[in-house]
Design a protein around this motif. Structure first.
Motif, mmCIF file in Angstrom:
data_model
loop_
_atom_site.group_PDB
_atom_site.id
_atom_site.type_symbol
_atom_site.label_atom_id
_atom_site.label_comp_id
_atom_site.label_asym_id
_atom_site.label_seq_id
_atom_site.Cartn_x
_atom_site.Cartn_y
_atom_site.Cartn_z
ATOM 1 N N UNK A 56 1.136 -1.586 -0.022
ATOM 2 C CA UNK A 56 0.218 0.033 -0.001
ATOM 3 C C UNK A 56 0.504 1.406 0.095
ATOM 4 N N UNK A 57 2.032 1.183 0.464
ATOM 5 C CA UNK A 57 3.284 2.475 0.423
ATOM 6 C C UNK A 57 4.500 2.376 -0.439
ATOM 7 N N UNK A 58 4.414 3.028 -1.282
ATOM 8 C CA UNK A 58 6.012 2.939 -2.049
ATOM 9 C C UNK A 58 6.309 4.074 -2.254
ATOM 10 N N UNK A 59 7.720 4.296 -2.758
ATOM 11 C CA UNK A 59 8.454 5.416 -2.663
ATOM 12 C C UNK A 59 9.436 5.257 -3.828
ATOM 13 N N UNK A 60 9.073 6.144 -3.955
ATOM 14 C CA UNK A 60 10.465 6.694 -5.613
ATOM 15 C C UNK A 60 11.392 7.709 -5.462
ATOM 16 N N UNK A 61 12.611 7.105 -6.101
ATOM 17 C CA UNK A 61 13.700 7.899 -6.142
ATOM 18 C C UNK A 61 13.534 9.184 -7.436
ATOM 19 N N UNK A 62 13.518 10.259 -7.280
ATOM 20 C CA UNK A 62 13.212 11.414 -7.950
ATOM 21 C C UNK A 62 13.635 10.678 -9.621
ATOM 22 N N UNK A 63 14.519 10.359 -9.708
ATOM 23 C CA UNK A 63 15.030 10.323 -11.169
ATOM 24 C C UNK A 63 14.182 9.161 -11.892
ATOM 25 N N UNK A 64 13.718 8.651 -11.538
ATOM 26 C CA UNK A 64 12.398 7.311 -11.572
ATOM 27 C C UNK A 64 11.112 7.923 -11.695
ATOM 28 N N UNK A 65 10.593 8.240 -10.694
ATOM 29 C CA UNK A 65 9.420 9.078 -10.451
ATOM 30 C C UNK A 65 8.224 9.299 -11.888
ATOM 31 N N UNK A 66 7.278 8.427 -12.031
ATOM 32 C CA UNK A 66 6.296 9.142 -13.129
ATOM 33 C C UNK A 66 6.829 7.765 -14.054
#
Length: 128
Positions: A56-66
């Motif tokens: 239910x919870x995720x986090x992404x590095x800015x370089x791969x977000x989206x």
């Protein structure tokens, strides 16, 4: 014996897609956070994405977000990384990691710390 095995890497043209998979064995993984990190020659190892035990919870590095999506199927003890719009700078060896407890604060996991188990990695190469 705890084991993480990655698959799905390969050579792809820029703009293309790949889906990585990490199959976990040796325990039930549904309660434990997992992550993808990557390591490229000449660069520091970097966190790509983190997912909680429930998914239910995720986090992404800015370089791969989206562009990248992390998800898991706990019925199959498998975590995935869907990688779209790949860029040459995504070229790296990708490793999956797993925490040994669900008591680590998510902010710590998002910093790349707190993982006890690691796979051998799968190579992703993106051509320009």
């Amino acid at each position: 014996q705890v084991q993480l095995v990655e698959s799905g890497g390969g050579l792809v043209q820029g703009g293309g897609s790949l889906r990585l998979a990490c199959v976990a064995s040796g325990r039930t993984w549904g309660d434990y956070p997992m992550a993808w990190i990557r390591s490229a020659p000449g660069k520091d190892r970097s966190l790509v994405a983190v997912i909680s035990g429930s998914g239910n919870t995720t986090f992404y590095a800015d370089s791969v977000k989206g562009r990248f999506t992390i998800f898991r199927d706990n019925t199959k003890n498998t975590m995935y990384l869907q990688m779209d719009s790949l860029k040459p700078e995504d070229t790296a060896r990708y490793y999956c990691g797993a925490a040994s407890t669900n008591r680590i604060a998510f902010r710590i996991l998002a910093s790349g710390r707190g993982y006890q188990y690691w796979g051998q990695g799968t190579q992703v190469t993106v051509s320009s």
